[in-house]
Design an enzyme around this catalytic site. Sequence first.
Site, PDB file in Angstrom:
ATOM      1  N   CYS A   1      48.816  55.952  33.698  1.00  0.00           N
ATOM      2  CA  CYS A   1      49.861  55.191  34.393  1.00  0.00           C
ATOM      3  C   CYS A   1      49.739  55.386  35.898  1.00  0.00           C
ATOM      4  O   CYS A   1      48.846  56.074  36.386  1.00  0.00           O
ATOM      5  CB  CYS A   1      51.244  55.632  33.912  1.00  0.00           C
ATOM      6  SG  CYS A   1      51.599  57.351  34.298  1.00  0.00           S
TER       7      CYS A   1
ATOM      8  N   CYS B   1      49.624  58.934  37.189  1.00  0.00           N
ATOM      9  CA  CYS B   1      48.299  59.557  37.068  1.00  0.00           C
ATOM     10  C   CYS B   1      47.433  59.191  38.273  1.00  0.00           C
ATOM     11  O   CYS B   1      46.714  60.037  38.818  1.00  0.00           O
ATOM     12  CB  CYS B   1      47.612  59.105  35.784  1.00  0.00           C
ATOM     13  SG  CYS B   1      48.498  59.515  34.269  1.00  0.00           S
TER      14      CYS B   1
ATOM     15  N   ASP C   1      37.705  26.973  42.398  1.00  0.00           N
ATOM     16  CA  ASP C   1      36.338  26.526  42.604  1.00  0.00           C
ATOM     17  C   ASP C   1      36.292  25.018  42.330  1.00  0.00           C
ATOM     18  O   ASP C   1      37.144  24.493  41.596  1.00  0.00           O
ATOM     19  CB  ASP C   1      35.417  27.289  41.647  1.00  0.00           C
ATOM     20  CG  ASP C   1      33.998  26.772  41.694  1.00  0.00           C
ATOM     21  OD1 ASP C   1      33.453  26.643  42.805  1.00  0.00           O
ATOM     22  OD2 ASP C   1      33.433  26.487  40.621  1.00  0.00           O
TER      23      ASP C   1
ATOM     24  N   ASP D   1      34.103  29.250  37.318  1.00  0.00           N
ATOM     25  CA  ASP D   1      33.310  29.206  36.090  1.00  0.00           C
ATOM     26  C   ASP D   1      31.874  29.669  36.273  1.00  0.00           C
ATOM     27  O   ASP D   1      31.118  29.731  35.308  1.00  0.00           O
ATOM     28  CB  ASP D   1      33.295  27.790  35.522  1.00  0.00           C
ATOM     29  CG  ASP D   1      32.423  26.842  36.362  1.00  0.00           C
ATOM     30  OD1 ASP D   1      32.393  27.009  37.600  1.00  0.00           O
ATOM     31  OD2 ASP D   1      31.780  25.965  35.779  1.00  0.00           O
TER      32      ASP D   1
ATOM     33  N   ASP E   1      31.030  32.786  41.327  1.00  0.00           N
ATOM     34  CA  ASP E   1      32.460  33.048  41.450  1.00  0.00           C
ATOM     35  C   ASP E   1      32.821  34.485  41.083  1.00  0.00           C
ATOM     36  O   ASP E   1      33.952  34.914  41.292  1.00  0.00           O
ATOM     37  CB  ASP E   1      33.258  32.103  40.542  1.00  0.00           C
ATOM     38  CG  ASP E   1      33.059  30.640  40.903  1.00  0.00           C
ATOM     39  OD1 ASP E   1      33.041  30.345  42.114  1.00  0.00           O
ATOM     40  OD2 ASP E   1      32.906  29.812  39.996  1.00  0.00           O
TER      41      ASP E   1
END
Length: 744
Positions: free
Chosen positions: A12, A15, A414, A613, A617
């Site tokens: 978490c 931590c 994009d 895609d 990217d």
Amino acid sequence: MKTILKIDGMHCAACVGRTEKALSRVAGVDSVFVNLASEKATVVHEAPVSTGELLKAVEAAGFKARPDNTSGDDAEIAGKARLRFVVALILSAIIMVFHFVPHFHGLNYLLWALATPVQFWAGAGFYRGAWKALKFKTADMNTLITIGTSSAYFYSVFVVLFPSLVETTELSSGVYFDTSAMIIALVLLGKYFEARAKKQTSQAINKLMNLQPRMASVVRSGSEVSVPVSEVIPGDEIVVRPGERIPVDGNVVQGYSSIDESMITGESLPVEKSPGDEVIGASINKTGSFTFKATRVGSQTVLGQIIRLVEEAQGSRAPIQRLADVVSGYFVPVVVIIAVLTFIAWYLAGPSPSVTYAFLNFIAVLIIACPCALGLATPTAIMVGTGKGAENGILIRDASALELAARVDTVVLDKTGTLTTGAPVVTDIFTLEQISENEAIGLAASAEQYSEHPLAQALLELAKKRNIQLMESWDFNAVAGYGIVASVDNRAVVIGNSRLLDKNSINYENLETAMDRLVQSGKTVMIMAVDGKANTIFGLADTLKPESRWAVQRLRDMKINCIMVTGDNNRTAQAIAAQAGISEVVAEVLPHDKAGVIEKLQKEGKKVAMVGDGINDAPALAMADVGIAIGTGTDIAIETGGITLMRGNLDGLVNTIRLGRQTMRTIKQNLFWAFAYNTALIPIAAGALYLFYSSGGVPEGLNFILGDYGFLNPIMAAAAMALSSVSVVSNSLRLRSFKPVKMN
């Protein structure tokens, strides 16, 4: 200088804070960034710092660490998490069954035996985490889970060992082993999914590395020899043939070809290369053979830089704050203090037997404040939300991605393959009077039928759509960088750019006006000449997906700003953006520029989602607060993105953000109810009603709940705890009614 460590055992935000604090204390360290999702710590230091000292600092904080370049055991960790969950689930289910059977002698001892391995073997990690938090004088989710389950477990043990003592207080002798065991099983389920997701964090990097070919054909001492890519040095001349991947970056010295650079630039059209032009490693040679001189090798290549950018982005800190962890930091210590004070107060001033009342009130406070519902608040909503997303083609890799999607105020899109279809189509045809459209299409498609170029495929697709029969062609010749020449139906056909017609001394002045109009609108222009006379121009473009404009408008309605980023030229980019309804465009950018755009927006305080895609990217997807990959794109983009739209439609983007917002709204409601039941009853559990019933007089119907003196029965405390859990789960299940929106 940077040192990157792989850290195991963090659960978490607390931590993360402990790890950062421990590493920051090492001499020479300037700054530390710990990423919970990737479990990596990036340590920045000017002077050399001993890795051993850093590892010791992490271990002192209660975690295990190793250099990031060592092979990890993520698969083993995921396997152990799964085993602990399965064992806990089986034993919890058995305990639940026994709670519904008629009571028999020794039943409580059997339940105790079944619950013990769940509590102290399956739940051992929670105890270790709580102990580490205690050493650092803080509290986290491990503390909450440990106190909650331990309260139920040890109260039950007390009932089993001292039933007569419980009976003297006229309180129920019921046990709560099912509560403690089932809570641990449910939390471990979430931990297992988390471990399994983390196991996949390195796959994007591995796939990027696999793009580079293993061998290269290098000219040395006048002969062509095959050598490992790792042995290529700047200045080597390398031969590349059709269909091969280019091994490193360089410049063409001899030959012509058409190169598919889509894995780097994201653009679907091959790029023509001639002597002097730059070629990029890992791109694919489509047509001709050529020789190039290596300029950048190894980590200096464009692909190497992309890999480094993805690694750095994945290792940077996500701007995510866990509400439950923040609240627990205050709530847990306060509850423990109240419970201890309750014990002391009733031991000193309570009715006889004061020890019994003090202990039972102490237990009641812990049970009433048991954070069971708090532990369920997030995972139940996330499980329902991610399941609902999967039903609608939205693959959510982890909870943090869904949480961040809810906070997004800027979406970077994009162009190619995201807003557009990713393949060129014929959008415009202009013919002179002597030839009809269908005749022009028939001649052009027949001439191009042996070409694999995407522009040729667009012409063939148009002919097929119009049911135009192709004619036989011969003398086909592809002129790299220009177009093609062929004979069709005893006519000489030339199709290509203006340079090809100039090269063949063909006049096309009567088509220039139409050509300029198409070029101004961002179209690619092909000119066709038949028997030496130009008579047709074709305008081709990568067209907008049908739902793109609708999706952009829906995002704007949700107060989200949309920006288009592309490697394409500015004219084409502006044309597509106008069609999509996007006003802000960043064009002609390379992969690292895309990541830079994201970083700039983040520095302005924006919560950014990147949608893409392509391999190009990947750095931006990793850098963004949440990366959303189009499922029809490359594996690299999908692996790097925190969310994948499996159907490739942008209505999935709209629904992702809607689902994220609704899920986070549900979690906040859950957190409220998790505390509302418990905190409201803490004063009663602490014995506040004794002030009214110190002489007895508890209404007859409330004796089971409040005993004779107004002390809350621990079983009722557990009932309130269970009720808060039920309300949380029921509220989470409301997410199943989520309705995705689609373009009409």
